[in-house]
Scaffold this motif. Sequence first.
Motif, PDB file in Angstrom:
ATOM      1  N   MET A   1      16.539  10.401 -11.384  1.00  0.00           N
ATOM      2  CA  MET A   1      15.743  10.929 -10.300  1.00  0.00           C
ATOM      3  C   MET A   1      14.375  10.246 -10.256  1.00  0.00           C
ATOM      4  SD  MET A   1      15.429  14.631  -8.971  1.00  0.00           S
ATOM      5  CE  MET A   1      14.089  15.330  -8.130  1.00  0.00           C
ATOM      6  N   THR A   2      13.813   9.993 -11.406  1.00  0.00           N
ATOM      7  CA  THR A   2      12.510   9.334 -11.456  1.00  0.00           C
ATOM      8  C   THR A   2      12.583   7.936 -10.864  1.00  0.00           C
ATOM      9  OG1 THR A   2      11.945  10.587 -13.427  1.00  0.00           O
ATOM     10  CG2 THR A   2      10.639   8.643 -12.985  1.00  0.00           C
ATOM     11  N   MET A   3      13.643   7.215 -11.172  1.00  0.00           N
ATOM     12  CA  MET A   3      13.781   5.866 -10.619  1.00  0.00           C
ATOM     13  C   MET A   3      13.981   5.909  -9.107  1.00  0.00           C
ATOM     14  SD  MET A   3      13.232   3.780 -12.952  1.00  0.00           S
ATOM     15  CE  MET A   3      13.705   2.289 -12.129  1.00  0.00           C
ATOM     16  N   GLY A   4      14.673   6.922  -8.609  1.00  0.00           N
ATOM     17  CA  GLY A   4      14.841   7.075  -7.171  1.00  0.00           C
ATOM     18  C   GLY A   4      13.515   7.306  -6.469  1.00  0.00           C
ATOM     19  N   ILE A   5      12.699   8.182  -7.028  1.00  0.00           N
ATOM     20  CA  ILE A   5      11.385   8.456  -6.449  1.00  0.00           C
ATOM     21  C   ILE A   5      10.512   7.210  -6.514  1.00  0.00           C
ATOM     22  CG2 ILE A   5       9.265   9.792  -6.752  1.00  0.00           C
ATOM     23  CD1 ILE A   5      11.086  12.118  -7.673  1.00  0.00           C
ATOM     24  N   PHE A   6      10.563   6.515  -7.638  1.00  0.00           N
ATOM     25  CA  PHE A   6       9.786   5.287  -7.787  1.00  0.00           C
ATOM     26  C   PHE A   6      10.183   4.255  -6.738  1.00  0.00           C
ATOM     27  CE2 PHE A   6       9.555   0.973  -9.518  1.00  0.00           C
ATOM     28  CZ  PHE A   6       8.189   0.867  -9.721  1.00  0.00           C
ATOM     29  N   SER A   7      11.484   4.082  -6.514  1.00  0.00           N
ATOM     30  CA  SER A   7      11.917   3.085  -5.537  1.00  0.00           C
ATOM     31  C   SER A   7      11.538   3.469  -4.118  1.00  0.00           C
ATOM     32  CB  SER A   7      13.423   2.845  -5.653  1.00  0.00           C
ATOM     33  OG  SER A   7      14.130   4.013  -5.330  1.00  0.00           O
ATOM     34  N   ILE A   8      11.615   4.748  -3.790  1.00  0.00           N
ATOM     35  CA  ILE A   8      11.214   5.184  -2.446  1.00  0.00           C
ATOM     36  C   ILE A   8       9.726   4.937  -2.224  1.00  0.00           C
ATOM     37  CG2 ILE A   8      10.869   7.217  -0.986  1.00  0.00           C
ATOM     38  CD1 ILE A   8      13.539   8.265  -2.097  1.00  0.00           C
ATOM     39  N   VAL A   9       8.918   5.314  -3.179  1.00  0.00           N
ATOM     40  CA  VAL A   9       7.470   5.119  -3.039  1.00  0.00           C
ATOM     41  C   VAL A   9       7.146   3.632  -2.958  1.00  0.00           C
ATOM     42  CG1 VAL A   9       5.265   5.383  -4.226  1.00  0.00           C
ATOM     43  CG2 VAL A   9       6.836   7.299  -4.103  1.00  0.00           C
ATOM     44  N   THR A  10       7.799   2.830  -3.778  1.00  0.00           N
ATOM     45  CA  THR A  10       7.517   1.393  -3.789  1.00  0.00           C
ATOM     46  C   THR A  10       7.907   0.736  -2.474  1.00  0.00           C
ATOM     47  OG1 THR A  10       7.824   1.335  -6.173  1.00  0.00           O
ATOM     48  CG2 THR A  10       7.952  -0.755  -5.012  1.00  0.00           C
ATOM     49  N   THR A  11       9.071   1.067  -1.952  1.00  0.00           N
ATOM     50  CA  THR A  11       9.526   0.382  -0.742  1.00  0.00           C
ATOM     51  C   THR A  11       8.915   0.930   0.535  1.00  0.00           C
ATOM     52  OG1 THR A  11      11.466   1.820  -0.602  1.00  0.00           O
ATOM     53  CG2 THR A  11      11.726  -0.272  -1.769  1.00  0.00           C
ATOM     54  N   GLU A  12       8.501   2.179   0.547  1.00  0.00           N
ATOM     55  CA  GLU A  12       7.987   2.779   1.774  1.00  0.00           C
ATOM     56  C   GLU A  12       6.457   2.824   1.837  1.00  0.00           C
ATOM     57  OE1 GLU A  12       9.756   3.703   4.388  1.00  0.00           O
ATOM     58  OE2 GLU A  12      11.614   3.100   3.399  1.00  0.00           O
ATOM     59  N   ILE A  13       5.803   3.071   0.735  1.00  0.00           N
ATOM     60  CA  ILE A  13       4.354   3.289   0.753  1.00  0.00           C
ATOM     61  C   ILE A  13       3.566   2.032   0.377  1.00  0.00           C
ATOM     62  CG2 ILE A  13       2.489   4.720  -0.176  1.00  0.00           C
ATOM     63  CD1 ILE A  13       4.535   6.235   1.566  1.00  0.00           C
ATOM     64  N   LEU A  14       4.045   1.264  -0.576  1.00  0.00           N
ATOM     65  CA  LEU A  14       3.308   0.099  -1.046  1.00  0.00           C
ATOM     66  C   LEU A  14       2.986  -0.912   0.042  1.00  0.00           C
ATOM     67  CD1 LEU A  14       2.077  -1.221  -3.551  1.00  0.00           C
ATOM     68  CD2 LEU A  14       4.274  -2.353  -3.908  1.00  0.00           C
ATOM     69  N   PRO A  15       3.922  -1.262   0.937  1.00  0.00           N
ATOM     70  CA  PRO A  15       3.575  -2.245   1.973  1.00  0.00           C
ATOM     71  C   PRO A  15       2.418  -1.815   2.872  1.00  0.00           C
ATOM     72  CG  PRO A  15       5.947  -1.995   1.857  1.00  0.00           C
ATOM     73  CD  PRO A  15       5.347  -0.930   0.984  1.00  0.00           C
ATOM     74  N   ILE A  16       2.253  -0.530   3.079  1.00  0.00           N
ATOM     75  CA  ILE A  16       1.146  -0.058   3.913  1.00  0.00           C
ATOM     76  C   ILE A  16      -0.188  -0.408   3.275  1.00  0.00           C
ATOM     77  CG2 ILE A  16       0.037   2.004   4.872  1.00  0.00           C
ATOM     78  CD1 ILE A  16       2.900   3.196   5.023  1.00  0.00           C
ATOM     79  N   GLY A  17      -0.276  -0.278   1.965  1.00  0.00           N
ATOM     80  CA  GLY A  17      -1.506  -0.624   1.259  1.00  0.00           C
ATOM     81  C   GLY A  17      -1.777  -2.114   1.217  1.00  0.00           C
ATOM     82  N   LEU A  18      -0.756  -2.902   1.431  1.00  0.00           N
ATOM     83  CA  LEU A  18      -0.909  -4.348   1.365  1.00  0.00           C
ATOM     84  C   LEU A  18      -1.013  -5.022   2.727  1.00  0.00           C
ATOM     85  CD1 LEU A  18       1.743  -5.058  -1.408  1.00  0.00           C
ATOM     86  CD2 LEU A  18      -0.728  -4.942  -1.673  1.00  0.00           C
ATOM     87  N   LEU A  19      -1.133  -4.244   3.793  1.00  0.00           N
ATOM     88  CA  LEU A  19      -1.133  -4.821   5.144  1.00  0.00           C
ATOM     89  C   LEU A  19      -2.209  -5.875   5.350  1.00  0.00           C
ATOM     90  CD1 LEU A  19      -0.392  -1.964   7.681  1.00  0.00           C
ATOM     91  CD2 LEU A  19       0.950  -3.989   7.206  1.00  0.00           C
ATOM     92  N   THR A  20      -3.411  -5.601   4.913  1.00  0.00           N
ATOM     93  CA  THR A  20      -4.494  -6.564   5.178  1.00  0.00           C
ATOM     94  C   THR A  20      -4.269  -7.863   4.424  1.00  0.00           C
ATOM     95  OG1 THR A  20      -5.835  -5.497   3.473  1.00  0.00           O
ATOM     96  CG2 THR A  20      -6.203  -4.816   5.743  1.00  0.00           C
ATOM     97  N   SER A  21      -3.827  -7.789   3.170  1.00  0.00           N
ATOM     98  CA  SER A  21      -3.608  -9.030   2.417  1.00  0.00           C
ATOM     99  C   SER A  21      -2.386  -9.786   2.931  1.00  0.00           C
ATOM    100  CB  SER A  21      -3.467  -8.742   0.925  1.00  0.00           C
ATOM    101  OG  SER A  21      -2.396  -7.869   0.686  1.00  0.00           O
ATOM    102  N   VAL A  22      -1.349  -9.081   3.332  1.00  0.00           N
ATOM    103  CA  VAL A  22      -0.176  -9.744   3.902  1.00  0.00           C
ATOM    104  C   VAL A  22      -0.543 -10.400   5.230  1.00  0.00           C
ATOM    105  CG1 VAL A  22       2.104  -9.351   4.904  1.00  0.00           C
ATOM    106  CG2 VAL A  22       1.510  -8.290   2.740  1.00  0.00           C
ATOM    107  N   GLY A  23      -1.285  -9.689   6.059  1.00  0.00           N
ATOM    108  CA  GLY A  23      -1.702 -10.253   7.338  1.00  0.00           C
ATOM    109  C   GLY A  23      -2.565 -11.484   7.174  1.00  0.00           C
ATOM    110  N   SER A  24      -3.476 -11.448   6.227  1.00  0.00           N
ATOM    111  CA  SER A  24      -4.346 -12.612   6.037  1.00  0.00           C
ATOM    112  C   SER A  24      -3.579 -13.794   5.453  1.00  0.00           C
ATOM    113  CB  SER A  24      -5.533 -12.256   5.153  1.00  0.00           C
ATOM    114  OG  SER A  24      -5.096 -11.918   3.852  1.00  0.00           O
TER     115      SER A  24
END
Length: 60
Positions: A1-24
């Motif tokens: 269950m922990t790995m499932g939660i980790f993968s969901i957070v990583t794939t869904e939330i992490l890219p939002i935090g990286l938008l500015t660096s990815v865009g640049s």
Amino acid sequence: MTMGIFSIVTTEILPIGLLTSVGSSFRISDGTAGTMMIMPGTVAAIVHWSPWPPADSTDG
């Protein structure tokens, strides 16, 4: 269950935090990067609620 939660957070939330660096790194504006992030979700929502295939269709 922990790995499932980790993968969901990583794939869904992490890219939002990286938008500015990815865009640049692609030399695009923050707005364009944000639009690129919401497009897959928008298309998925449209396809999910689309009436295709029709409910009254039968196979055969």
